[in-house]
Scaffold this motif. Structure first.
Motif, short mmCIF file in Angstrom:
data_model
loop_
_atom_site.label_atom_id
_atom_site.label_comp_id
_atom_site.label_asym_id
_atom_site.label_seq_id
_atom_site.Cartn_x
_atom_site.Cartn_y
_atom_site.Cartn_z
N GLU A 1 1.98 -43.45 -9.82
CA GLU A 1 1.98 -43.38 -11.29
C GLU A 1 2.07 -41.93 -11.75
O GLU A 1 2.84 -41.59 -12.66
N ALA A 2 1.28 -41.05 -11.13
CA ALA A 2 1.31 -39.63 -11.51
C ALA A 2 2.66 -39.02 -11.20
O ALA A 2 3.21 -38.24 -11.99
N MET A 3 3.23 -39.34 -10.03
CA MET A 3 4.52 -38.78 -9.67
C MET A 3 5.62 -39.22 -10.63
O MET A 3 6.49 -38.42 -11.02
N SER A 4 5.61 -40.50 -10.99
CA SER A 4 6.66 -40.99 -11.88
C SER A 4 6.58 -40.34 -13.26
O SER A 4 7.61 -39.98 -13.85
N HIS A 5 5.36 -40.15 -13.78
CA HIS A 5 5.22 -39.50 -15.08
C HIS A 5 5.54 -38.01 -14.98
O HIS A 5 6.07 -37.42 -15.92
N SER B 1 -2.60 -46.02 -5.07
CA SER B 1 -1.65 -46.65 -5.97
C SER B 1 -1.35 -45.78 -7.18
O SER B 1 -0.22 -45.73 -7.68
N LEU B 2 -2.35 -45.07 -7.68
CA LEU B 2 -2.16 -44.27 -8.88
C LEU B 2 -1.40 -42.97 -8.60
O LEU B 2 -0.95 -42.31 -9.55
N SER C 1 6.52 -46.67 -11.10
CA SER C 1 5.32 -46.86 -10.28
C SER C 1 4.96 -48.34 -10.16
O SER C 1 4.45 -48.78 -9.12
N ALA C 2 5.25 -49.13 -11.20
CA ALA C 2 4.97 -50.56 -11.14
C ALA C 2 5.85 -51.25 -10.12
O ALA C 2 5.42 -52.18 -9.43
#
Length: 343
Positions: free
Chosen positions: A45-49, A41-42, A210-211
């Motif tokens: 998050e890393a890709m979006s940031h 899942s994270l 990511s959410a």
């Protein structure tokens, strides 16, 4: 109030944006289901940031052209994924540590580039800050076409590789034994994540994209144990969140679309967390109470068997053997009488 909604829906631009966010939410829910079950899942998050510095570099190269911004975001998303894999594979660091490292470094680089662009004479009106939280209202038909096309492409890939991704996620060794190229299938799934993150950065935003990938999938997971049904539910929840969030943000043009979309998805998750039939909190509480009642009745019968004298005149002995308080013991004693366990 109704007239306001009708006037909003009468806007051609809003209808285009609604169509785009619907496809985006649907594709995000589908891909998020596989990402969630793969326990990565994270990674989204890393890709979006990591997309933020790509957007900034795309602006420096080609200006505010959406294809250039998306290409930059996709390239840096792939680089971030590659960095996570390399750090996790060639060091003693765990995957979550590698994700945190890549996320912070790339997002920090993006903030530096964004500040430099904003402070420059050519970029003070670039509007790149809208990519942080999303601003669907600024999208035109060509932007919606590009976002919808990428979302449809990702959805088609999920349908095409559904069985393969399913087997690779749950039993990669067996998939490899069948001769499937598991690395290639994982790469296609990772590329799908990058594409959906890239497609949604303008509508939902870099931080919250990511959410949108994870929240519909988590909400759907509470309602079923079957992957096929979970994917369908996640797609419906994601599409509904996209449309609802866009409509709510359109009522007040000052509210970014991304946070409203994510809050809508989160509200559905909370309802699922509380009221899902098997995994919901309410169902778990009721099941626990039912188990406690059955257990207490079994203990009452055991205590009754342990009383050697006539049970009708030995309530005190039975209560002592049961070890229950007076009120609880009376309820169980009446239950024994009602079911004719006492003579």
């Amino acid at each position: 109030m109704i007239q306001d909604w009708l006037s909003l829906l009468g806007s051609p631009n809003l209808r285009w944006v609604l169509l785009g966010t619907m496809f985006l939410g649907m594709a995000s829910g589908i891909v998020g289901s596989f990402v969630l079950l793969r326990k990565e899942s994270l990674v989204g998050e890393a890709m979006s940031h990591a997309a933020l510095p790509g957007v900034c570099l795309g602006f420096l190269v080609a200006g505010r052209e959406l294809p250039a911004l998306m290409i930059g975001a996709a390239v840096f998303g792939l680089i971030s994924l590659w960095g996570i894999r390399v750090i996790h594979r060639h060091s003693k660091l765990k995957q979550d540590t590698a994700i945190g490292l890549i996320l912070s470094v790339f997002f920090g680089l993006g903030i530096v580039l964004l500040t430099m662009i904003t402070n420059s004479s050519a970029g003070n009106k670039s509007g790149l800050d809208s990519y942080i939280f999303g601003q669907a209202a600024s999208m035109v038909s060509s932007d919606v076409w590009m976002m919808s096309s990428m979302a449809i492409l990702v959805t088609a890939a999920a349908l095409l590789f559904f069985k393969e991704w399913k087997l690779v996620i749950f039993d990669p060794l067996f998939a490899g034994g069948l001769g499937w190229k598991t690395k290639t299938l994982n790469s296609v799934l990772s590329l799908s994540i990058v594409l959906i993150v890239t497609a949604g950065i303008q509508a939902v935003g870099i931080i919250l994209m990511s959410a949108l990938i994870i929240t519909p999938a988590i909400a759907a997971r509470y309602w079923t144990d079957r992957l096929g049904i979970m994917v369908i539910l996640a797609a419906v929840i994601g599409a509904f969140s996209g449309v609802s969030g866009t409509l709510l943000s359109a009522v007040d043009g000052g509210i970014p679309t991304g946070p409203v979309v994510v809050l809508t998805a989160t509200a559905i998750f909370i309802l699922s967390f509380l009221f899902a039939p098997k995994r919901g909190k309410l169902a778990q509480v009721l099941a626990h109470r039912q188990f406690r009642r059955r257990w207490k009745k079994q203990q009452a019968l055991k205590a009754l068997d342990s009383v050697q004298d006539a049970p009708g005149s030995n309530y005190e002995s039975w209560q002592k053997a049961l070890g229950a308080k007076n009120n609880e013991a009376k309820k169980l004693w009446n239950w024994l009488k009602k079911n004719r366990y006492l003579t």
